[in-house]
Each structure stands twice: as structure tokens, then as C-alpha cells.
Enzyme design. Structure first.
Site, PDB file in Angstrom:
ATOM      1  N   LYS A   1       0.840  -1.259  -0.049  1.00 13.80           N
ATOM      2  CA  LYS A   1      -0.014   0.110  -0.011  1.00 13.80           C
ATOM      3  C   LYS A   1       0.749   1.129  -0.050  1.00 13.80           C
ATOM      4  CE  LYS A   1      -3.658   1.901   2.815  1.00 13.80           C
ATOM      5  NZ  LYS A   1      -4.567   1.967   3.759  1.00 13.80           N
TER       6      LYS A   1
ATOM      7  N   SER B   1      -9.465   2.035   3.054  1.00 14.72           N
ATOM      8  CA  SER B   1      -8.560   2.985   2.289  1.00 14.72           C
ATOM      9  C   SER B   1      -7.636   1.993   1.170  1.00 14.72           C
ATOM     10  CB  SER B   1      -7.711   4.082   2.992  1.00 14.72           C
ATOM     11  OG  SER B   1      -7.019   3.265   3.790  1.00 14.72           O
TER      12      SER B   1
ATOM     13  N   SER C   1     -10.055  -0.033   7.399  1.00 10.04           N
ATOM     14  CA  SER C   1      -9.375   0.019   5.890  1.00 10.04           C
ATOM     15  C   SER C   1      -8.571  -1.295   5.747  1.00 10.04           C
ATOM     16  CB  SER C   1      -8.061   1.191   5.994  1.00 10.04           C
ATOM     17  OG  SER C   1      -8.900   2.393   5.988  1.00 10.04           O
TER      18      SER C   1
END
Length: 503
Positions: free
Chosen positions: A78, A153, A177
Site C-alpha cells: 500500500k 482505504s 481500511s
């Protein structure tokens, strides 16, 4: 769909690599080709030369007999997790060209284990969001339906795994997330106990809740990453030393998983006999989607058929988690993001006449609307006259929520329920209230406020063929138990084996 058609899990792929049936370079090139053809916008940056160099190193380890279970396995990170050679942008214009001088601890751990990074994954800007549409680099699409959000996210992480572009990914979870995009994309993701995985090198959103973790197809694949990522780190002041053996929580996670799995095996065709599943009444009062209710009830029934007992528990402050979370995290974000001022690094405006205007213009130009909204909210609640009324009060509620969980765990071993209030929304969904999406996080926020481990595994689909996830919440440092329970479910179901197309 890349190599998912050949290898069902990390263990199978690792065995093929060690037997010389394929090579890390071949797998990496296959993945790079699939990424280039993908329509998902899951990756912010790919560098074939860097990835292939790591693959060649992995092949050398395999040939020397020094391979680990992750050697040669294609993964990605990420883009809030810093890396030396790939840009780390946090999906923001503010850091669009930033390259870190060091690797995050978890990046180093996975690289030392021989995993091959395919690059950096798209996400909501500074990990603030729940649909992966706030990225400066454009929204990520859900591989099950390109008109839908993958969740956020960590949307790029979940979408890439679900589509078969990589075997696993790293993500971060501040209020759901990891779990929410895992649910929306039909994969498995776990947020470990706060302090179990080092936050060193993870760009801070809300420091008292941020926690990194893995996303993968199955519980066993998630375990393969988590045991490597876990461990005490002197560089992280929130890293917990006492929870591991010889400062290595990875050992604890693997040992705990094995111990529970052995216990389950001993019970024969009722492997989960004696397991008490707590089902919070408050979780289901907010769940109105008929397909989600049916899928979750079916999953709970499967757990019961394996010998588990369903127990009704109460988490009375579930609704209060939303305002508490959205006071505390914006306050921490306001402080953490103050460093991005255009002075030392990051975007600097071309239009200014003094230092104050340079900082103001740089931040105005570089931060997106959701980040601005949270910074302003956080700055407000920290102002003199409001600190006691909002921030301190929210911290008191946080303590009460943690106490509620401990009361619930006196009646059960694990808590189960929905991850989200509804399936994946359309990418272009619009709400008159910009905070409407905040309230959709009601089922995931509590675990972050309390610092508890929590995960999502797939348990069904809607009539529109959108994935549905089941949330498991455990007591502190029970990641291994959660993964063992989920693994037993996955031994008796095939939801985690479904592969998303990109039509």
C-alpha cells in the site's frame, strides 16, 4: 487473471518454486504482464526492473536452499508504506514525487523473507476514506464490477489480490481500511492487535489507531505474511515487546494458529466444539441489506454446524464509536499532517509572497477535499475551549468501548458480525452529506478504538454478484486464534477460492 489459475495459495506456489517447476522471474513477469493489462488502476507505480531484480535474488535463494515460505511470492505494498526505490505518495499530490531514504520495517521483513514486490498500490489519500476514490491518481475499481468501489482505504491492495495480480498485499487499518476492502473484494484481511506490527515507515494518519496488516486470498495466506511482518521494533515506540517470544510476535502468531488448529483436529467432525461465538445485537440493528443478512446468517450457521455455539452479546456503545472515532482521528491527523508544509519536502506552491502564504498555498493545492475536511475537523476539536468538550470526551468513550469488549469476552471467545452496512457502492455515488460515508464504518471502528485484532473473510455474494464479508473480532493478541477459526471455515467453504474477472 495471472497465476491464480495455476496456484491456489501461497503454499502451493512456494512448493512449485522450491521444486523448480517455475521460477520467481517467470511468476514476476507473468504478474507484470497482467498488471499492464489490468483496468483496475490498482497500482500507482510499477518498476519492472526493480521487481525482476528481486525475483532473480529470490531464484538465487531458491537454488541455494535458503528459501523461506515467502521466497519468490509476488506481493505489493500500500502506498502509505515507505520504500527506498519506489515512490511513496500516500496517493496525494503532496507527495507525488517523494522517494523515501529508507524502507518501512515491514517492507524490510518481507524482503528479507524473499517476497518479490511488484510495486505500490493505490489507496485513499493519506488512507482517509472508505472507497478508494479520493486518490490523486484516480479511483481504483472493484474487479467484480468495474463500476463499483473496491472499498478503502486499502482498495488497491484488495483489488489487486482479488483480481489475481499478486498473491498478497500489505495494507493499513485505522478504522476498517483492511477489513472493509477485503469484504468488498471477496478476500481475507486482518488487522492485528495494535502494536503487533511495526508502524515505523507507515505514513501516519492517526497514530493511536493505525495498524498495518496483510490482505490475501485465505487465512493461511494471511498468516504467511503476518508471521513475517510481526515482531518488536525499537524504531516504533508503540511496538509491544511483551507480547512475543524473544521479541518475535511472529513466532507467537504461528504457534497460536497451530495450537488451535491441532485442537480443532482433535474434535473430529465437530472441530469447533466448545467455541463460543458472540453475536452483538447492536451490529444487526444497523444491517438492512437483505443479501448481507442472509450471507452472514448462513456463515454463522456453518460455524454452528462445525460445533460452535452462538451467544448473544451486547456492545452498547457501538453507535458512539462513530463520533468518538471522528473526533480522535481528525485530531491526530491535524497534528501528523502539519509536517507537510512545502518547506522540507513534498509539494511547494509556485505562487507565494512570504513563508506563511507558501505554506498555506502549498497545502491548499496539494491536499484533497477529504483530507482537508479531516484536518479542519481535527484542528477545531483541539482548539482551546473545545479540547475538553470534544477530544477528552471522545477518549473517555473510547475507554468505555474497550471495556464493553472485555465484558463481552467474558461470555464468548470470538465476536462475529458484518463488516459493512451494505455491499460495494458505485464509484460515482454522491451523498448530500459528505460525512455519510463516515457512518458506514460503524461495524469496524470499535476494534480500532479498543486496539483489538479483527479480520474479514468472504462468506457470500449479493444477487448482483458482489462479495460479502464476515467480521471476526478477537481479544488482545489472539490473531492466531482468529486465523485458525477462519481457516476452519474456509476448509468447509469455497468463497475464498472465487476469482474476480475484469470484464
Amino acid at each position: 487473471m495471472s497465476f491464480f489459475t495455476q496456484f491456489s495459495d501461497i503454499a502451493t506456489m512456494g512448493a512449485a518454486l522450491r521444486a523448480g517447476k517455475t521460477s520467481a522471474r517467470e511468476l514476476t513477469q507473468d504478474a507484470l504482464n497482467a498488471i499492464a493489462q489490468s483496468q483496475l488502476n490498482a497500482f500507482i507505480q510499477v518498476d519492472a526492473d526493480l521487481s525482476l531484480a528481486q525475483a532473480d535474488h529470490a531464484d538465487a535463494l531458491l537454488q541455494s536452499g535458503k528459501a523461506t515460505p515467502l521466497t519468490g511470492i509476488p506481493i505489493a505494498h500500500k502506498d502509505v508504506i515507505v520504500t527506498q526505490h519506489w515512490r511513496t505518495t500516500a496517493a496525494s499530490k503532496m507527495l507525488a514525487n517523494y522517494v523515501s531514504p529508507f524502507d518501512a520495517t515491514l517492507v524490510t521483513q518481507l524482503q528479507q523473507a524473499g517476497a518479490v514486490s511488484l510495486g505500490k498500490l493505490n489507496c485513499d489519500e493519506f488512507a482517509m476514506g472508505s472507497d478508494s476514490t479520493s486518490s490523486y491518481f484516480g479511483p481504483t475499481k472493484n474487479p467484480w464490477n468495474l463500476s463499483r468501489t473496491p472499498g478503502g482505504s486499502s482498495g488497491g491492495s484488495a483489488a489487486a489480490v482479488a483480481a489475481g495480480l499478486i498473491m498478497a498485499a500489505t495494507g493499513s487499518d485505522t478504522g476498517g481500511s483492511i477489513r472493509q476492502p477485503a469484504a468488498h473484494c471477496g478476500i481475507t484481511g486482518i488487522k492485528p492487535t495494535y502494536g503487533t506490527v511495526s508502524r515505523y515507515g507507515v505514513i501516519a494518519y492517526a497514530s493511536s489507531m493505525d495498524q498495518a496488516g496483510p490482505l490475501a486470498r485465505s487465512a493461511k495466506d494471511a498468516l504467511a505474511l503476518l508471521e513475517v511482518m510481526s515482531g518488536f521494533d525499537t524504531n516504533d515506540p508503540t511496538s509491544l515487546e511483551q507480547c512475543g517470544k524473544q521479541k518475535n510476535t511472529g513466532v507467537r502468531v504461528r504457534d497460536q494458529f497451530t495450537a488451535h488448529s491441532d485442537q480443532f483436529d482433535a474434535h473430529g467432525d465437530q472441530p469447533l466444539k466448545g467455541l463460543r461465538i458472540g453475536v452483538p445485537t447492536e451490529f444487526f440493528t444497523r444491517l438492512s441489506d437483505a443479501d448481507s443478512i442472509a450471507a452472514i446468517e448462513s456463515a454463522l450457521a456453518l460455524y454452528e454446524s462445525l460445533g460452535a455455539t452462538r451467544v448473544e452479546v451486547s456492545l452498547p456503545r457501538t453507535q458512539q464509536a462513530v463520533p468518538a472515532y471522528y473526533v480522535i482521528t481528525p485530531a491526530e491527523a491535524s497534528s501528523n499532517l502539519s509536517r507537510f508544509d512545502g518547506v522540507r519536502f513534498g509539494h511547494r506552491s509556485d505562487t507565494y509572497h512570504d513563508l506563511q502564504s507558501m505554506i498555506s498555498n502549498s497545502r491548499t493545492e496539494a491536499f484533497g477535499p477529504e483530507v482537508v475536511r479531516r484536518i479542519l475537523t481535527g484542528t477545531y476539536v483541539l482548539c482551546e475551549g473545545y479540547y475538553d468538550a470534544y477530544y477528552l470526551q471522545a477518549q473517555r468513550v473510547r475507554r468505555l468501548i474497550a471495556n464493553d469488549f472485555q465484558s463481552a469476552f467474558e461470555q464468548c471467545d470470538v465476536i462475529m458480525g458484518p463488516v459493512t452496512t451494505k455491499p460495494a457502492q458505485s464509484l460515482d455515488h454522491q451523498d448530500a452529506d459528505p460525512t455519510a460515508d463516515w457512518r458506514e464504518d460503524v461495524f469496524t471502528l470499535c476494534a480500532n478504538l479498543a486496539g483489538l485484532p479483527a479480520m474479514s473473510h468472504p462468506c457470500g455474494f449479493t444477487a448482483q454478484h458482489l462479495p460479502i464479508g464476515l467480521q471476526l473480532i478477537g481479544n488482545y493478541f489472539n490473531e492466531g486464534q482468529l486465523l485458525a477459526i477462519a481457516d476452519r471455515f474456509q476448509q468447509h467453504s469455497d468463497w475464498h477460492q472465487r476469482i474476480a474477472g475484469t470484464k
